[in-house]
Design a protein around this motif. Structure first.
Motif, PDB file in Angstrom:
ATOM      1  N   PRO A   1       1.323 -14.918   8.689  1.00  0.00           N
ATOM      2  CA  PRO A   1       1.130 -14.721  10.206  1.00  0.00           C
ATOM      3  C   PRO A   1       0.124 -13.108   9.911  1.00  0.00           C
ATOM      4  N   SER A   2      -0.268 -12.823  10.670  1.00  0.00           N
ATOM      5  CA  SER A   2      -1.192 -11.497  11.000  1.00  0.00           C
ATOM      6  C   SER A   2      -0.531 -10.207  10.020  1.00  0.00           C
ATOM      7  N   GLY A   3      -1.640  -9.811   8.794  1.00  0.00           N
ATOM      8  CA  GLY A   3      -0.742  -8.732   8.689  1.00  0.00           C
ATOM      9  C   GLY A   3      -0.023  -8.978   7.480  1.00  0.00           C
ATOM     10  N   CYS A   4       0.056 -10.291   7.214  1.00  0.00           N
ATOM     11  CA  CYS A   4       1.192 -10.456   6.022  1.00  0.00           C
ATOM     12  C   CYS A   4       0.592  -9.854   4.522  1.00  0.00           C
TER      13      CYS A   4
ATOM     14  N   THR B   1       4.061   2.224   2.918  1.00  0.00           N
ATOM     15  CA  THR B   1       3.992   0.486   3.775  1.00  0.00           C
ATOM     16  C   THR B   1       5.042  -0.074   2.867  1.00  0.00           C
TER      17      THR B   1
ATOM     18  N   GLN C   1     -15.171 -11.074   8.039  1.00  0.00           N
ATOM     19  CA  GLN C   1     -14.439 -11.536   9.396  1.00  0.00           C
ATOM     20  C   GLN C   1     -15.402 -11.063  10.310  1.00  0.00           C
TER      21      GLN C   1
ATOM     22  N   LYS D   1      -2.964 -11.962   3.262  1.00  0.00           N
ATOM     23  CA  LYS D   1      -3.551 -11.974   3.231  1.00  0.00           C
ATOM     24  C   LYS D   1      -5.792 -11.668   2.512  1.00  0.00           C
ATOM     25  N   SER D   2      -5.898 -10.461   3.358  1.00  0.00           N
ATOM     26  CA  SER D   2      -7.164 -10.114   2.932  1.00  0.00           C
ATOM     27  C   SER D   2      -7.100  -9.344   1.600  1.00  0.00           C
ATOM     28  N   THR D   3      -5.840  -9.093   1.742  1.00  0.00           N
ATOM     29  CA  THR D   3      -5.025  -7.984   0.681  1.00  0.00           C
ATOM     30  C   THR D   3      -5.129  -8.953  -0.317  1.00  0.00           C
TER      31      THR D   3
ATOM     32  N   LYS E   1      -4.437  -4.884  13.329  1.00  0.00           N
ATOM     33  CA  LYS E   1      -3.380  -5.749  12.536  1.00  0.00           C
ATOM     34  C   LYS E   1      -2.321  -5.194  11.771  1.00  0.00           C
ATOM     35  N   GLY E   2      -1.618  -5.731  11.386  1.00  0.00           N
ATOM     36  CA  GLY E   2      -0.342  -5.332  11.338  1.00  0.00           C
ATOM     37  C   GLY E   2       1.212  -5.507  11.975  1.00  0.00           C
TER      38      GLY E   2
ATOM     39  N   PHE F   1       0.724  -1.490  -0.443  1.00  0.00           N
ATOM     40  CA  PHE F   1       0.037  -0.117   0.113  1.00  0.00           C
ATOM     41  C   PHE F   1       0.590   1.546  -0.257  1.00  0.00           C
TER      42      PHE F   1
ATOM     43  N   GLU G   1     -11.291 -16.166   7.084  1.00  0.00           N
ATOM     44  CA  GLU G   1     -11.354 -16.458   8.540  1.00  0.00           C
ATOM     45  C   GLU G   1     -12.424 -16.739   9.387  1.00  0.00           C
TER      46      GLU G   1
ATOM     47  N   LEU H   1       4.455  -6.357   1.498  1.00  0.00           N
ATOM     48  CA  LEU H   1       3.837  -7.103   2.170  1.00  0.00           C
ATOM     49  C   LEU H   1       3.960  -8.904   1.542  1.00  0.00           C
TER      50      LEU H   1
HETATM   51  N1  LIG Z   1      -6.551  -0.059   2.512  1.00  0.00           N
HETATM   52  C1  LIG Z   1      -4.984  -0.387   3.400  1.00  0.00           C
HETATM   53  N2  LIG Z   1      -4.094   0.625   3.264  1.00  0.00           N
HETATM   54  C2  LIG Z   1      -2.876   1.198   4.152  1.00  0.00           C
HETATM   55  N3  LIG Z   1      -2.872   0.154   4.397  1.00  0.00           N
HETATM   56  C3  LIG Z   1      -3.326  -1.651   5.011  1.00  0.00           C
HETATM   57  C4  LIG Z   1      -4.781  -0.733   3.784  1.00  0.00           C
HETATM   58  N4  LIG Z   1      -5.616  -2.666   3.953  1.00  0.00           N
HETATM   59  C5  LIG Z   1      -4.326  -2.816   4.766  1.00  0.00           C
HETATM   60  N5  LIG Z   1      -3.518  -2.494   5.138  1.00  0.00           N
HETATM   61  C6  LIG Z   1      -1.790  -2.930   5.624  1.00  0.00           C
HETATM   62  O1  LIG Z   1      -1.203  -3.311   4.896  1.00  0.00           O
HETATM   63  C7  LIG Z   1      -1.054  -5.006   6.060  1.00  0.00           C
HETATM   64  C8  LIG Z   1      -2.007  -5.989   5.751  1.00  0.00           C
HETATM   65  O2  LIG Z   1      -3.016  -6.433   6.047  1.00  0.00           O
HETATM   66  P1  LIG Z   1      -4.447  -7.138   5.602  1.00  0.00           P
HETATM   67  O3  LIG Z   1      -5.568  -7.375   5.928  1.00  0.00           O
HETATM   68  O4  LIG Z   1      -4.189  -7.942   4.387  1.00  0.00           O
HETATM   69  O5  LIG Z   1      -3.303  -9.035   6.273  1.00  0.00           O
HETATM   70  P2  LIG Z   1      -3.618 -10.231   6.882  1.00  0.00           P
HETATM   71  O6  LIG Z   1      -2.315 -11.224   6.496  1.00  0.00           O
HETATM   72  O7  LIG Z   1      -5.577 -10.688   6.551  1.00  0.00           O
HETATM   73  O8  LIG Z   1      -4.299 -10.202   8.602  1.00  0.00           O
HETATM   74  P3  LIG Z   1      -5.552 -11.186   9.636  1.00  0.00           P
HETATM   75  O9  LIG Z   1      -4.733 -12.492   9.778  1.00  0.00           O
HETATM   76  O10 LIG Z   1      -4.489 -10.254  10.784  1.00  0.00           O
HETATM   77  O11 LIG Z   1      -6.369 -10.606   9.320  1.00  0.00           O
HETATM   78  C9  LIG Z   1      -1.427  -4.725   7.173  1.00  0.00           C
HETATM   79  O12 LIG Z   1      -0.360  -3.748   7.723  1.00  0.00           O
HETATM   80  C10 LIG Z   1      -2.440  -4.003   7.521  1.00  0.00           C
HETATM   81  O13 LIG Z   1      -2.485  -2.923   8.395  1.00  0.00           O
END
Ligand SMILES: Nc1ncnc2c1ncn2[C@@H]1O[C@H](COP(=O)(O)OP(=O)(O)OP(=O)(O)O)[C@@H](O)[C@H]1O
Length: 270
Positions: free
Chosen positions: A66-69, A44, A102, A71-73, A266-267, A41, A179, A47
């Motif tokens: 891991p959390s913040g890697c 940032t 989620q 997955k949702s993105t 998050k992150g 992003f 999730e 990822l």
């Molecule tokens: N729109 C955005 N702008 C900036 N950063 C973002 C945005 N969306 C997500 N992030 C950041 O990108 C990273 C990945 O987020 P994401 O939600 O994809 O992780 P995740 O692996 O699904 O986490 P979790 O397992 O905790 O749900 C995080 O650090 C999050 O804060």
């Protein structure tokens, strides 16, 4: 797509009986191909990078890490909501994308059944025909007993399973699930994982972002984003395992218990 048949109102359906419901397969094959994907992003860190995969109808795919890697993105990128920073996604044959988030959402005073029947009504079915299918989908997730309860009276886990049942009735080509077991007890989580693992076998692509080892194990394909994290220059060159087509370990980041959706900020990486 598929049609879940059978099931009557008031008749208790177990996950086992419902998961063996007669379902007719999709007519045309679908494939989603990701090539050289990377994402960051603005402002940032990267990822993940160098991520390539092929997702095929009939397979449930786990996205782990891991959390913040990211997955949702990655789910957002698969849906076409987020443009990847690098690389391409080809969604061959995928017209309808379903998403189970989620955090469940619904209309407080509407019943659980109203929520599940809605996508069937939107497809033009009469309520009398749609209800048995909706109840069958609820039975897949052991939720038939809650058909007449208002959404506001459902527990977090019940509401989350309700969203899964509704997504099944929407008959998407590709179902993205974020999730799904985060709010479930161990036994229910195991049952939901089993159903999700088998769901794709009926002509969908199912992609599940998960921390849950059980869910990962129920899937036929695993993409472990830990393998696609940018290399740490201090550690030298480490080639990622090609886990996008096979199974790899959850490693040290699998929590011992099912976390709540917001148990880890998050992150923040453990
Ligand atoms: N729109 C955005 N702008 C900036 N950063 C973002 C945005 N969306 C997500 N992030 C950041 O990108 C990273 C990945 O987020 P994401 O939600 O994809 O992780 P995740 O692996 O699904 O986490 P979790 O397992 O905790 O749900 C995080 O650090 C999050 O804060």
């Amino acid at each position: 797509m598929f049609l879940i048949r059978g099931g009557r109102r008031g008749k208790a359906a177990t996950a086992k009986s419902a998961s063996t419901a007669e379902i007719s397969p999709a007519a045309s094959p679908m494939r989603v191909v990701g090539e050289g994907l990377a994402h960051r992003f603005p402002g940032t860190d990267v990822l993940f990078e160098h991520l390539s995969f092929t997702l095929e109808a009939g397979r449930t795919v786990a996205i782990c890490g891991p959390s913040g890697c990211g997955k949702s993105t990655l789910l957002s990128i698969l849906a076409g909501w987020e443009r990847p920073w690098a690389g391409t996604v080809d969604r061959g044959g995928v017209r309808r994308v379903g998403w189970v988030f989620q955090n469940p959402y619904g209309v407080a005073e509407r019943t659980a059944l109203d929520h599940v029947v809605f996508p069937l009504l939107a497809q033009g079915m009469r309520r009398a025909d749609a209800e048995p299918q909706a109840l069958e989908a609820m039975g897949l997730f052991e939720l038939e007993y809650a058909a007449d309860r208002p959404f506001a009276a459902l527990s977090g886990g019940e509401a989350q399973r309700l969203m899964l049942a509704r997504a099944v009735c929407a008959k998407p080509d590709m179902l993205l699930v974020d999730e799904p077991t985060a709010q479930l007890d161990t036994r229910t989580a195991h049952s939901v994982s089993h159903v999700l693992g088998n769901l794709a076998g009926h002509g969908m692509i199912v992609v599940v972002a998960t921390h849950d080892r059980d869910t990962r194990d129920a899937c036929q394909q695993v993409i472990d984003l830990a393998d696609y994290a940018p290399a740490d220059p201090a550690l030298g060159d480490s080639s990622p395992a090609d886990s996008a087509q096979g199974g790899s370990s959850l490693g040290d980041y699998a929590p011992a218990e099912h976390p709540t959706a917001d148990s880890t900020p998050k992150g923040e990486r453990p």
